[in-house]
Design a protein around this motif. Structure first.
Motif, PDB file in Angstrom:
ATOM      1  N   ILE A 291       4.961  53.259  67.739  1.00  9.58           N
ATOM      2  CA  ILE A 291       4.486  52.861  66.416  1.00  9.58           C
ATOM      3  C   ILE A 291       5.713  52.811  65.509  1.00  9.58           C
ATOM      4  N   ALA A 292       6.137  51.613  65.144  1.00 14.51           N
ATOM      5  CA  ALA A 292       7.455  51.395  64.555  1.00 14.51           C
ATOM      6  C   ALA A 292       7.394  51.123  63.059  1.00 14.51           C
ATOM      7  N   ALA A 293       8.475  51.517  62.392  1.00 13.93           N
ATOM      8  CA  ALA A 293       8.667  51.238  60.975  1.00 13.93           C
ATOM      9  C   ALA A 293      10.164  51.035  60.744  1.00 13.93           C
ATOM     10  N   GLY A 294      10.516  50.675  59.516  1.00 14.75           N
ATOM     11  CA  GLY A 294      11.921  50.481  59.175  1.00 14.75           C
ATOM     12  C   GLY A 294      12.305  49.014  59.140  1.00 14.75           C
ATOM     13  N   GLY A 295      13.473  48.736  58.576  1.00 16.36           N
ATOM     14  CA  GLY A 295      13.916  47.361  58.398  1.00 16.36           C
ATOM     15  C   GLY A 295      14.039  46.586  59.684  1.00 16.36           C
ATOM     16  N   GLY A 296      14.329  47.271  60.793  1.00 19.48           N
ATOM     17  CA  GLY A 296      14.513  46.583  62.068  1.00 19.48           C
ATOM     18  C   GLY A 296      13.286  45.868  62.573  1.00 19.48           C
ATOM     19  N   ILE A 297      12.102  46.268  62.119  1.00 15.76           N
ATOM     20  CA  ILE A 297      10.900  45.598  62.631  1.00 15.76           C
ATOM     21  C   ILE A 297      10.776  44.177  62.080  1.00 15.76           C
ATOM     22  N   ARG A 298      11.596  43.845  61.067  1.00 13.54           N
ATOM     23  CA  ARG A 298      11.578  42.478  60.533  1.00 13.54           C
ATOM     24  C   ARG A 298      12.542  41.563  61.294  1.00 13.54           C
TER      25      ARG A 298
END
Length: 387
Positions: A291-298
Protein backbone atom coordinates in the motif's frame (compact mmCIF):
# COMPACT_ATOMS: atom_id res chain seq x y z
CA UNK A 1 -8.53 18.70 18.33
CA UNK A 2 -7.73 20.53 15.10
CA UNK A 3 -4.16 19.68 14.12
CA UNK A 4 -1.95 20.65 11.17
CA UNK A 5 0.96 18.42 10.15
CA UNK A 6 3.83 20.03 8.23
CA UNK A 7 6.21 17.89 6.19
CA UNK A 8 9.02 18.34 3.69
CA UNK A 9 10.75 15.13 2.71
CA UNK A 10 14.17 14.23 1.38
CA UNK A 11 13.21 15.52 -2.08
CA UNK A 12 12.83 19.02 -0.49
CA UNK A 13 10.61 20.25 -3.32
CA UNK A 14 7.75 21.67 -1.25
CA UNK A 15 6.19 21.91 2.19
CA UNK A 16 2.99 19.91 2.63
CA UNK A 17 0.44 21.06 5.21
CA UNK A 18 -2.33 18.59 6.06
CA UNK A 19 -5.13 19.56 8.45
CA UNK A 20 -7.11 17.00 10.43
CA UNK A 21 -9.62 16.77 13.21
CA UNK A 22 -8.26 14.20 15.67
CA UNK A 23 -9.95 12.66 18.66
CA UNK A 24 -9.76 9.59 20.87
CA UNK A 25 -12.67 7.16 21.06
CA UNK A 26 -11.72 4.44 23.52
CA UNK A 27 -8.81 2.54 22.02
CA UNK A 28 -9.13 4.26 18.62
CA UNK A 29 -7.71 7.44 17.15
CA UNK A 30 -10.27 8.92 14.77
CA UNK A 31 -8.82 11.05 11.97
CA UNK A 32 -11.05 13.27 9.87
CA UNK A 33 -9.04 14.80 6.99
CA UNK A 34 -9.72 18.51 6.49
CA UNK A 35 -7.54 19.06 3.44
CA UNK A 36 -4.03 19.51 2.15
CA UNK A 37 -2.08 22.33 0.59
CA UNK A 38 1.43 22.25 -0.78
CA UNK A 39 3.66 25.30 -0.87
CA UNK A 40 6.91 25.19 -2.89
CA UNK A 41 10.09 26.40 -1.26
CA UNK A 42 11.18 29.82 -2.55
CA UNK A 43 13.69 29.27 -5.35
CA UNK A 44 16.56 30.97 -3.52
CA UNK A 45 15.97 28.90 -0.38
CA UNK A 46 15.82 25.65 -2.32
CA UNK A 47 19.10 26.52 -4.02
CA UNK A 48 20.73 27.31 -0.67
CA UNK A 49 19.43 24.08 0.78
CA UNK A 50 20.57 21.97 -2.16
CA UNK A 51 23.99 23.58 -2.04
CA UNK A 52 24.43 22.77 1.65
CA UNK A 53 23.40 19.12 1.75
CA UNK A 54 25.91 16.24 1.80
CA UNK A 55 28.34 15.67 0.23
CA UNK A 56 28.72 19.47 0.11
CA UNK A 57 30.38 21.29 3.00
CA UNK A 58 28.76 24.18 4.81
CA UNK A 59 29.28 26.64 7.67
CA UNK A 60 27.50 27.37 10.93
CA UNK A 61 26.43 30.69 9.43
CA UNK A 62 24.73 28.84 6.57
CA UNK A 63 23.09 26.40 9.00
CA UNK A 64 21.69 29.34 10.97
CA UNK A 65 20.46 31.04 7.79
CA UNK A 66 18.77 27.83 6.67
CA UNK A 67 17.20 27.23 10.09
CA UNK A 68 15.63 30.67 9.90
CA UNK A 69 14.66 30.52 6.22
CA UNK A 70 13.12 27.07 6.49
CA UNK A 71 11.32 28.06 9.70
CA UNK A 72 9.84 31.09 7.95
CA UNK A 73 8.80 28.98 4.95
CA UNK A 74 7.11 26.45 7.25
CA UNK A 75 5.44 29.33 9.10
CA UNK A 76 4.03 30.67 5.82
CA UNK A 77 2.65 27.23 4.92
CA UNK A 78 1.19 26.83 8.41
CA UNK A 79 -0.45 30.25 8.32
CA UNK A 80 -2.02 29.50 4.97
CA UNK A 81 -3.31 26.15 6.24
CA UNK A 82 -4.78 27.72 9.38
CA UNK A 83 -6.78 30.18 7.29
CA UNK A 84 -7.76 27.99 4.34
CA UNK A 85 -8.18 24.56 5.97
CA UNK A 86 -9.01 25.30 9.62
CA UNK A 87 -11.22 28.38 9.50
CA UNK A 88 -8.65 30.60 11.20
CA UNK A 89 -7.70 28.45 14.21
CA UNK A 90 -5.62 25.33 14.84
CA UNK A 91 -5.16 23.82 18.29
CA UNK A 92 -1.79 22.32 17.40
CA UNK A 93 0.79 22.44 14.62
CA UNK A 94 3.27 19.61 14.19
CA UNK A 95 6.38 20.36 12.17
CA UNK A 96 8.72 17.69 10.87
CA UNK A 97 11.13 20.34 9.62
CA UNK A 98 13.64 19.66 6.86
CA UNK A 99 16.11 16.83 7.33
CA UNK A 100 19.58 18.08 6.43
CA UNK A 101 21.68 15.33 7.98
CA UNK A 102 21.05 11.83 9.30
CA UNK A 103 24.19 10.61 11.07
CA UNK A 104 24.52 6.87 10.55
CA UNK A 105 27.57 5.06 11.92
CA UNK A 106 27.48 1.44 10.83
CA UNK A 107 24.18 0.05 12.09
CA UNK A 108 23.63 2.82 14.64
CA UNK A 109 22.19 6.30 14.22
CA UNK A 110 24.20 8.78 16.28
CA UNK A 111 22.09 11.84 15.54
CA UNK A 112 19.64 13.44 13.17
CA UNK A 113 19.18 17.10 12.26
CA UNK A 114 15.99 18.73 11.03
CA UNK A 115 16.08 22.48 10.44
CA UNK A 116 13.17 24.93 10.53
CA UNK A 117 13.04 26.94 13.77
CA UNK A 118 9.54 26.30 15.22
CA UNK A 119 9.39 29.70 16.94
CA UNK A 120 8.60 31.25 13.56
CA UNK A 121 5.57 28.95 13.23
CA UNK A 122 4.31 29.71 16.75
CA UNK A 123 4.80 33.44 16.23
CA UNK A 124 3.01 33.47 12.86
CA UNK A 125 0.02 31.35 13.92
CA UNK A 126 -0.29 31.68 17.70
CA UNK A 127 -0.59 27.90 17.89
CA UNK A 128 1.42 25.50 20.03
CA UNK A 129 4.03 23.69 17.92
CA UNK A 130 5.51 20.22 18.35
CA UNK A 131 8.78 19.78 16.47
CA UNK A 132 12.06 17.80 16.46
CA UNK A 133 10.21 14.50 16.62
CA UNK A 134 13.05 12.18 15.61
CA UNK A 135 15.73 12.97 18.20
CA UNK A 136 14.11 11.30 21.22
CA UNK A 137 13.89 7.96 19.44
CA UNK A 138 17.57 8.25 18.46
CA UNK A 139 18.45 9.00 22.10
CA UNK A 140 16.60 5.80 23.06
CA UNK A 141 18.81 3.79 20.70
CA UNK A 142 16.47 3.91 17.69
CA UNK A 143 16.95 4.89 14.10
CA UNK A 144 14.64 7.89 14.39
CA UNK A 145 12.96 6.47 11.28
CA UNK A 146 10.61 5.57 9.82
CA UNK A 147 8.40 7.37 12.36
CA UNK A 148 5.37 6.90 10.14
CA UNK A 149 5.50 3.22 11.14
CA UNK A 150 3.27 3.70 14.19
CA UNK A 151 0.51 5.15 11.99
CA UNK A 152 0.92 2.26 9.52
CA UNK A 153 0.55 -0.23 12.36
CA UNK A 154 -2.47 1.47 13.95
CA UNK A 155 -4.20 1.89 10.58
CA UNK A 156 -3.44 -1.36 8.75
CA UNK A 157 -3.41 -3.86 11.59
CA UNK A 158 -6.17 -6.39 11.04
CA UNK A 159 -5.93 -6.55 7.26
CA UNK A 160 -5.56 -10.09 5.95
CA UNK A 161 -2.14 -11.54 5.28
CA UNK A 162 0.97 -9.41 5.78
CA UNK A 163 0.31 -5.93 4.42
CA UNK A 164 3.27 -3.67 3.74
CA UNK A 165 3.04 0.12 3.81
CA UNK A 166 5.45 1.78 1.39
CA UNK A 167 6.55 5.40 1.15
CA UNK A 168 8.34 6.54 -2.01
CA UNK A 169 9.97 9.88 -1.27
CA UNK A 170 13.64 10.66 -1.79
CA UNK A 171 14.28 7.50 0.22
CA UNK A 172 11.95 4.48 0.23
CA UNK A 173 10.76 2.94 3.47
CA UNK A 174 8.41 0.12 4.36
CA UNK A 175 6.43 -1.01 7.40
CA UNK A 176 5.63 -4.71 7.56
CA UNK A 177 2.43 -5.28 9.55
CA UNK A 178 2.73 -8.52 11.51
CA UNK A 179 2.63 -9.68 15.15
CA UNK A 180 5.90 -7.86 15.77
CA UNK A 181 5.95 -5.13 13.11
CA UNK A 182 9.18 -4.08 11.46
CA UNK A 183 10.05 -0.97 9.47
CA UNK A 184 13.12 0.34 7.69
CA UNK A 185 14.47 2.35 4.79
CA UNK A 186 14.92 0.03 1.83
CA UNK A 187 17.22 2.42 -0.09
CA UNK A 188 16.72 5.20 -2.64
CA UNK A 189 13.29 5.97 -4.04
CA UNK A 190 13.57 9.17 -6.06
CA UNK A 191 16.92 10.37 -4.66
CA UNK A 192 19.21 9.12 -7.43
CA UNK A 193 16.81 9.77 -10.31
CA UNK A 194 16.18 13.32 -9.07
CA UNK A 195 19.91 13.96 -8.77
CA UNK A 196 20.53 12.72 -12.33
CA UNK A 197 17.73 14.83 -13.82
CA UNK A 198 18.85 17.97 -11.99
CA UNK A 199 22.44 17.46 -13.16
CA UNK A 200 21.53 16.71 -16.77
CA UNK A 201 19.18 19.67 -17.08
CA UNK A 202 21.37 22.13 -15.23
CA UNK A 203 18.68 22.49 -12.60
CA UNK A 204 15.89 23.32 -15.05
CA UNK A 205 14.07 20.15 -14.00
CA UNK A 206 14.20 18.55 -10.56
CA UNK A 207 12.64 15.15 -11.26
CA UNK A 208 11.63 12.75 -14.03
CA UNK A 209 8.14 14.12 -14.64
CA UNK A 210 5.64 11.33 -15.38
CA UNK A 211 8.55 8.89 -15.63
CA UNK A 212 9.16 9.94 -19.24
CA UNK A 213 12.93 9.46 -19.19
CA UNK A 214 12.79 6.14 -17.37
CA UNK A 215 10.06 4.95 -19.75
CA UNK A 216 12.16 5.77 -22.80
CA UNK A 217 15.38 4.33 -21.43
CA UNK A 218 16.85 0.85 -21.19
CA UNK A 219 18.44 -0.56 -18.04
CA UNK A 220 22.24 -0.61 -18.23
CA UNK A 221 23.00 -4.14 -16.98
CA UNK A 222 26.54 -3.59 -15.67
CA UNK A 223 25.69 -0.41 -13.79
CA UNK A 224 22.57 -2.07 -12.40
CA UNK A 225 24.61 -4.98 -11.02
CA UNK A 226 27.19 -2.62 -9.54
CA UNK A 227 24.48 -0.67 -7.74
CA UNK A 228 22.84 -3.81 -6.35
CA UNK A 229 25.96 -4.85 -4.44
CA UNK A 230 25.66 -1.81 -2.11
CA UNK A 231 26.25 -3.25 1.42
CA UNK A 232 23.35 -1.27 2.90
CA UNK A 233 20.83 -3.62 1.28
CA UNK A 234 22.23 -6.61 3.16
CA UNK A 235 22.19 -5.01 6.61
CA UNK A 236 19.58 -6.28 9.05
CA UNK A 237 16.57 -4.14 9.97
CA UNK A 238 15.82 -1.82 11.66
CA UNK A 239 18.03 0.47 9.59
CA UNK A 240 17.85 3.89 8.00
CA UNK A 241 19.71 5.86 5.38
CA UNK A 242 19.53 9.08 3.41
CA UNK A 243 21.13 11.31 0.83
CA UNK A 244 24.30 11.18 2.90
CA UNK A 245 24.80 7.84 1.07
CA UNK A 246 22.63 8.02 -2.04
CA UNK A 247 23.70 11.13 -3.94
CA UNK A 248 25.13 12.08 -7.33
CA UNK A 249 28.73 11.40 -6.27
CA UNK A 250 27.75 7.90 -5.17
CA UNK A 251 26.31 7.22 -8.62
CA UNK A 252 29.34 8.72 -10.38
CA UNK A 253 31.61 6.39 -8.40
CA UNK A 254 29.50 3.38 -9.47
CA UNK A 255 29.85 4.47 -13.11
CA UNK A 256 33.63 4.74 -12.92
CA UNK A 257 35.27 3.00 -15.90
CA UNK A 258 32.02 2.41 -17.79
CA UNK A 259 31.42 3.84 -21.28
CA UNK A 260 29.18 6.89 -21.44
CA UNK A 261 25.58 6.02 -20.60
CA UNK A 262 22.69 7.75 -22.36
CA UNK A 263 20.66 10.01 -20.02
CA UNK A 264 17.42 8.07 -20.44
CA UNK A 265 19.23 4.79 -19.77
CA UNK A 266 20.78 6.21 -16.63
CA UNK A 267 17.41 7.31 -15.27
CA UNK A 268 15.87 3.96 -16.25
CA UNK A 269 18.62 2.12 -14.40
CA UNK A 270 18.29 3.98 -11.10
CA UNK A 271 14.49 3.73 -11.34
CA UNK A 272 14.81 -0.02 -11.76
CA UNK A 273 17.13 -0.07 -8.74
CA UNK A 274 14.37 1.44 -6.59
CA UNK A 275 11.84 -1.11 -7.81
CA UNK A 276 14.17 -4.08 -7.26
CA UNK A 277 15.33 -3.09 -3.78
CA UNK A 278 11.79 -2.34 -2.58
CA UNK A 279 10.46 -5.61 -3.98
CA UNK A 280 13.36 -7.59 -2.48
CA UNK A 281 12.56 -6.11 0.93
CA UNK A 282 8.85 -6.89 0.59
CA UNK A 283 9.53 -10.48 -0.47
CA UNK A 284 12.07 -10.99 2.32
CA UNK A 285 9.35 -10.38 4.92
CA UNK A 286 6.55 -12.24 3.19
CA UNK A 287 4.49 -9.22 2.20
CA UNK A 288 1.13 -10.10 0.65
CA UNK A 289 0.12 -6.59 -0.51
CA UNK A 290 1.84 -3.22 -0.84
CA UNK A 291 0.00 0.00 0.00
CA UNK A 292 2.02 2.91 -1.37
CA UNK A 293 2.20 6.65 -0.83
CA UNK A 294 4.65 9.45 -1.58
CA UNK A 295 5.71 11.36 -4.66
CA UNK A 296 7.07 8.26 -6.37
CA UNK A 297 3.61 6.84 -6.96
CA UNK A 298 3.08 9.60 -9.55
CA UNK A 299 5.87 8.06 -11.65
CA UNK A 300 4.19 5.48 -13.94
CA UNK A 301 7.52 3.99 -15.01
CA UNK A 302 8.51 3.32 -11.40
CA UNK A 303 5.11 1.91 -10.44
CA UNK A 304 5.01 -0.35 -13.50
CA UNK A 305 8.50 -1.65 -12.79
CA UNK A 306 7.67 -2.16 -9.11
CA UNK A 307 4.50 -4.08 -9.94
CA UNK A 308 6.54 -6.36 -12.21
CA UNK A 309 9.15 -6.94 -9.53
CA UNK A 310 6.52 -7.71 -6.90
CA UNK A 311 4.76 -10.20 -9.16
CA UNK A 312 1.09 -11.08 -9.56
CA UNK A 313 0.82 -12.51 -6.04
CA UNK A 314 1.54 -9.20 -4.31
CA UNK A 315 -0.90 -6.49 -5.43
CA UNK A 316 0.33 -2.89 -5.47
CA UNK A 317 -2.18 -0.20 -4.54
CA UNK A 318 -2.10 3.35 -3.22
CA UNK A 319 -3.36 4.66 0.10
CA UNK A 320 -5.98 6.63 -1.87
CA UNK A 321 -7.82 3.34 -2.43
CA UNK A 322 -8.13 2.98 1.36
CA UNK A 323 -9.28 6.57 1.91
CA UNK A 324 -6.03 8.34 2.83
CA UNK A 325 -4.71 10.83 0.23
CA UNK A 326 -1.33 9.45 -0.80
CA UNK A 327 0.23 12.87 -1.33
CA UNK A 328 -0.66 13.86 2.24
CA UNK A 329 0.06 10.65 4.13
CA UNK A 330 3.30 11.74 5.80
CA UNK A 331 1.92 15.14 6.76
CA UNK A 332 -1.14 13.46 8.31
CA UNK A 333 1.18 10.99 10.04
CA UNK A 334 3.10 13.79 11.73
CA UNK A 335 -0.16 15.43 12.76
CA UNK A 336 -1.01 12.17 14.55
CA UNK A 337 2.46 11.98 16.14
CA UNK A 338 2.08 15.47 17.63
CA UNK A 339 -1.45 14.60 18.80
CA UNK A 340 -0.02 11.58 20.63
CA UNK A 341 2.63 13.78 22.24
CA UNK A 342 0.21 16.33 23.71
CA UNK A 343 -1.92 13.45 24.99
CA UNK A 344 1.06 11.99 26.83
CA UNK A 345 1.30 8.95 24.56
CA UNK A 346 4.36 7.35 23.01
CA UNK A 347 4.83 7.83 19.28
CA UNK A 348 7.07 4.93 18.30
CA UNK A 349 6.97 1.17 17.86
CA UNK A 350 10.31 -0.09 19.24
CA UNK A 351 10.42 -3.10 16.92
CA UNK A 352 10.15 -0.69 13.98
CA UNK A 353 12.76 1.90 14.96
CA UNK A 354 15.02 -0.37 17.01
CA UNK A 355 14.71 1.76 20.15
CA UNK A 356 14.90 0.32 23.65
CA UNK A 357 11.39 1.55 24.41
CA UNK A 358 8.57 3.69 23.05
CA UNK A 359 9.07 7.41 23.58
CA UNK A 360 7.09 10.61 23.84
CA UNK A 361 8.35 12.52 20.83
CA UNK A 362 9.30 16.08 20.14
CA UNK A 363 9.82 19.45 21.77
CA UNK A 364 6.96 21.87 22.45
CA UNK A 365 7.02 25.57 21.54
CA UNK A 366 4.12 27.45 23.18
CA UNK A 367 1.71 29.60 21.20
CA UNK A 368 -0.19 32.58 22.58
CA UNK A 369 -2.78 30.69 24.64
CA UNK A 370 -2.87 27.66 26.93
CA UNK A 371 -1.02 24.65 25.59
CA UNK A 372 -3.33 21.77 24.59
CA UNK A 373 -1.71 19.24 26.92
CA UNK A 374 -3.85 16.35 28.13
CA UNK A 375 -3.42 13.62 30.72
CA UNK A 376 -2.79 10.21 29.15
CA UNK A 377 -6.06 8.36 28.51
CA UNK A 378 -7.01 5.31 30.57
CA UNK A 379 -6.80 3.14 27.44
CA UNK A 380 -3.89 3.52 25.03
CA UNK A 381 -4.98 3.60 21.35
CA UNK A 382 -4.37 0.45 19.32
CA UNK A 383 -6.25 1.46 16.15
CA UNK A 384 -6.57 4.40 13.78
CA UNK A 385 -9.81 4.97 11.87
CA UNK A 386 -10.39 7.39 9.02
CA UNK A 387 -13.65 9.23 9.28
Amino acid sequence: MRVIGLMSGTSYDAIDAAAADLRLEGDTIVLTPLGLLSRPYPDHLRRELAGSLPPATTSLEQVCRLDTGIGQAFAAAAGQAVEQLCGGHADLIVSHGQTVFHWVDGDQVRGTLQLGQPAWIAEATGSTVVSDLRSRDVAAGGQGAPLVSIIDVLWLRGRPGTPVALNLGGIANITVIRDEPIAFDTGPANALADAVVQELTGGRASFDADGVMAGRGTIHPELFERLLVEPYYGRPAPKSTGKELFHLGYLAHAMDGLPEIAPDDLVATVTALTARTVADAVHAYGGTEVIAAGGGIRNPALMHRLAEELGDGVPLRSTDELGLPSVAKEAYAFAVLGFLTVNGLGGTVPSCTGARHASLLGSITPGVGPMPLQSPPAVAPVKLRLN
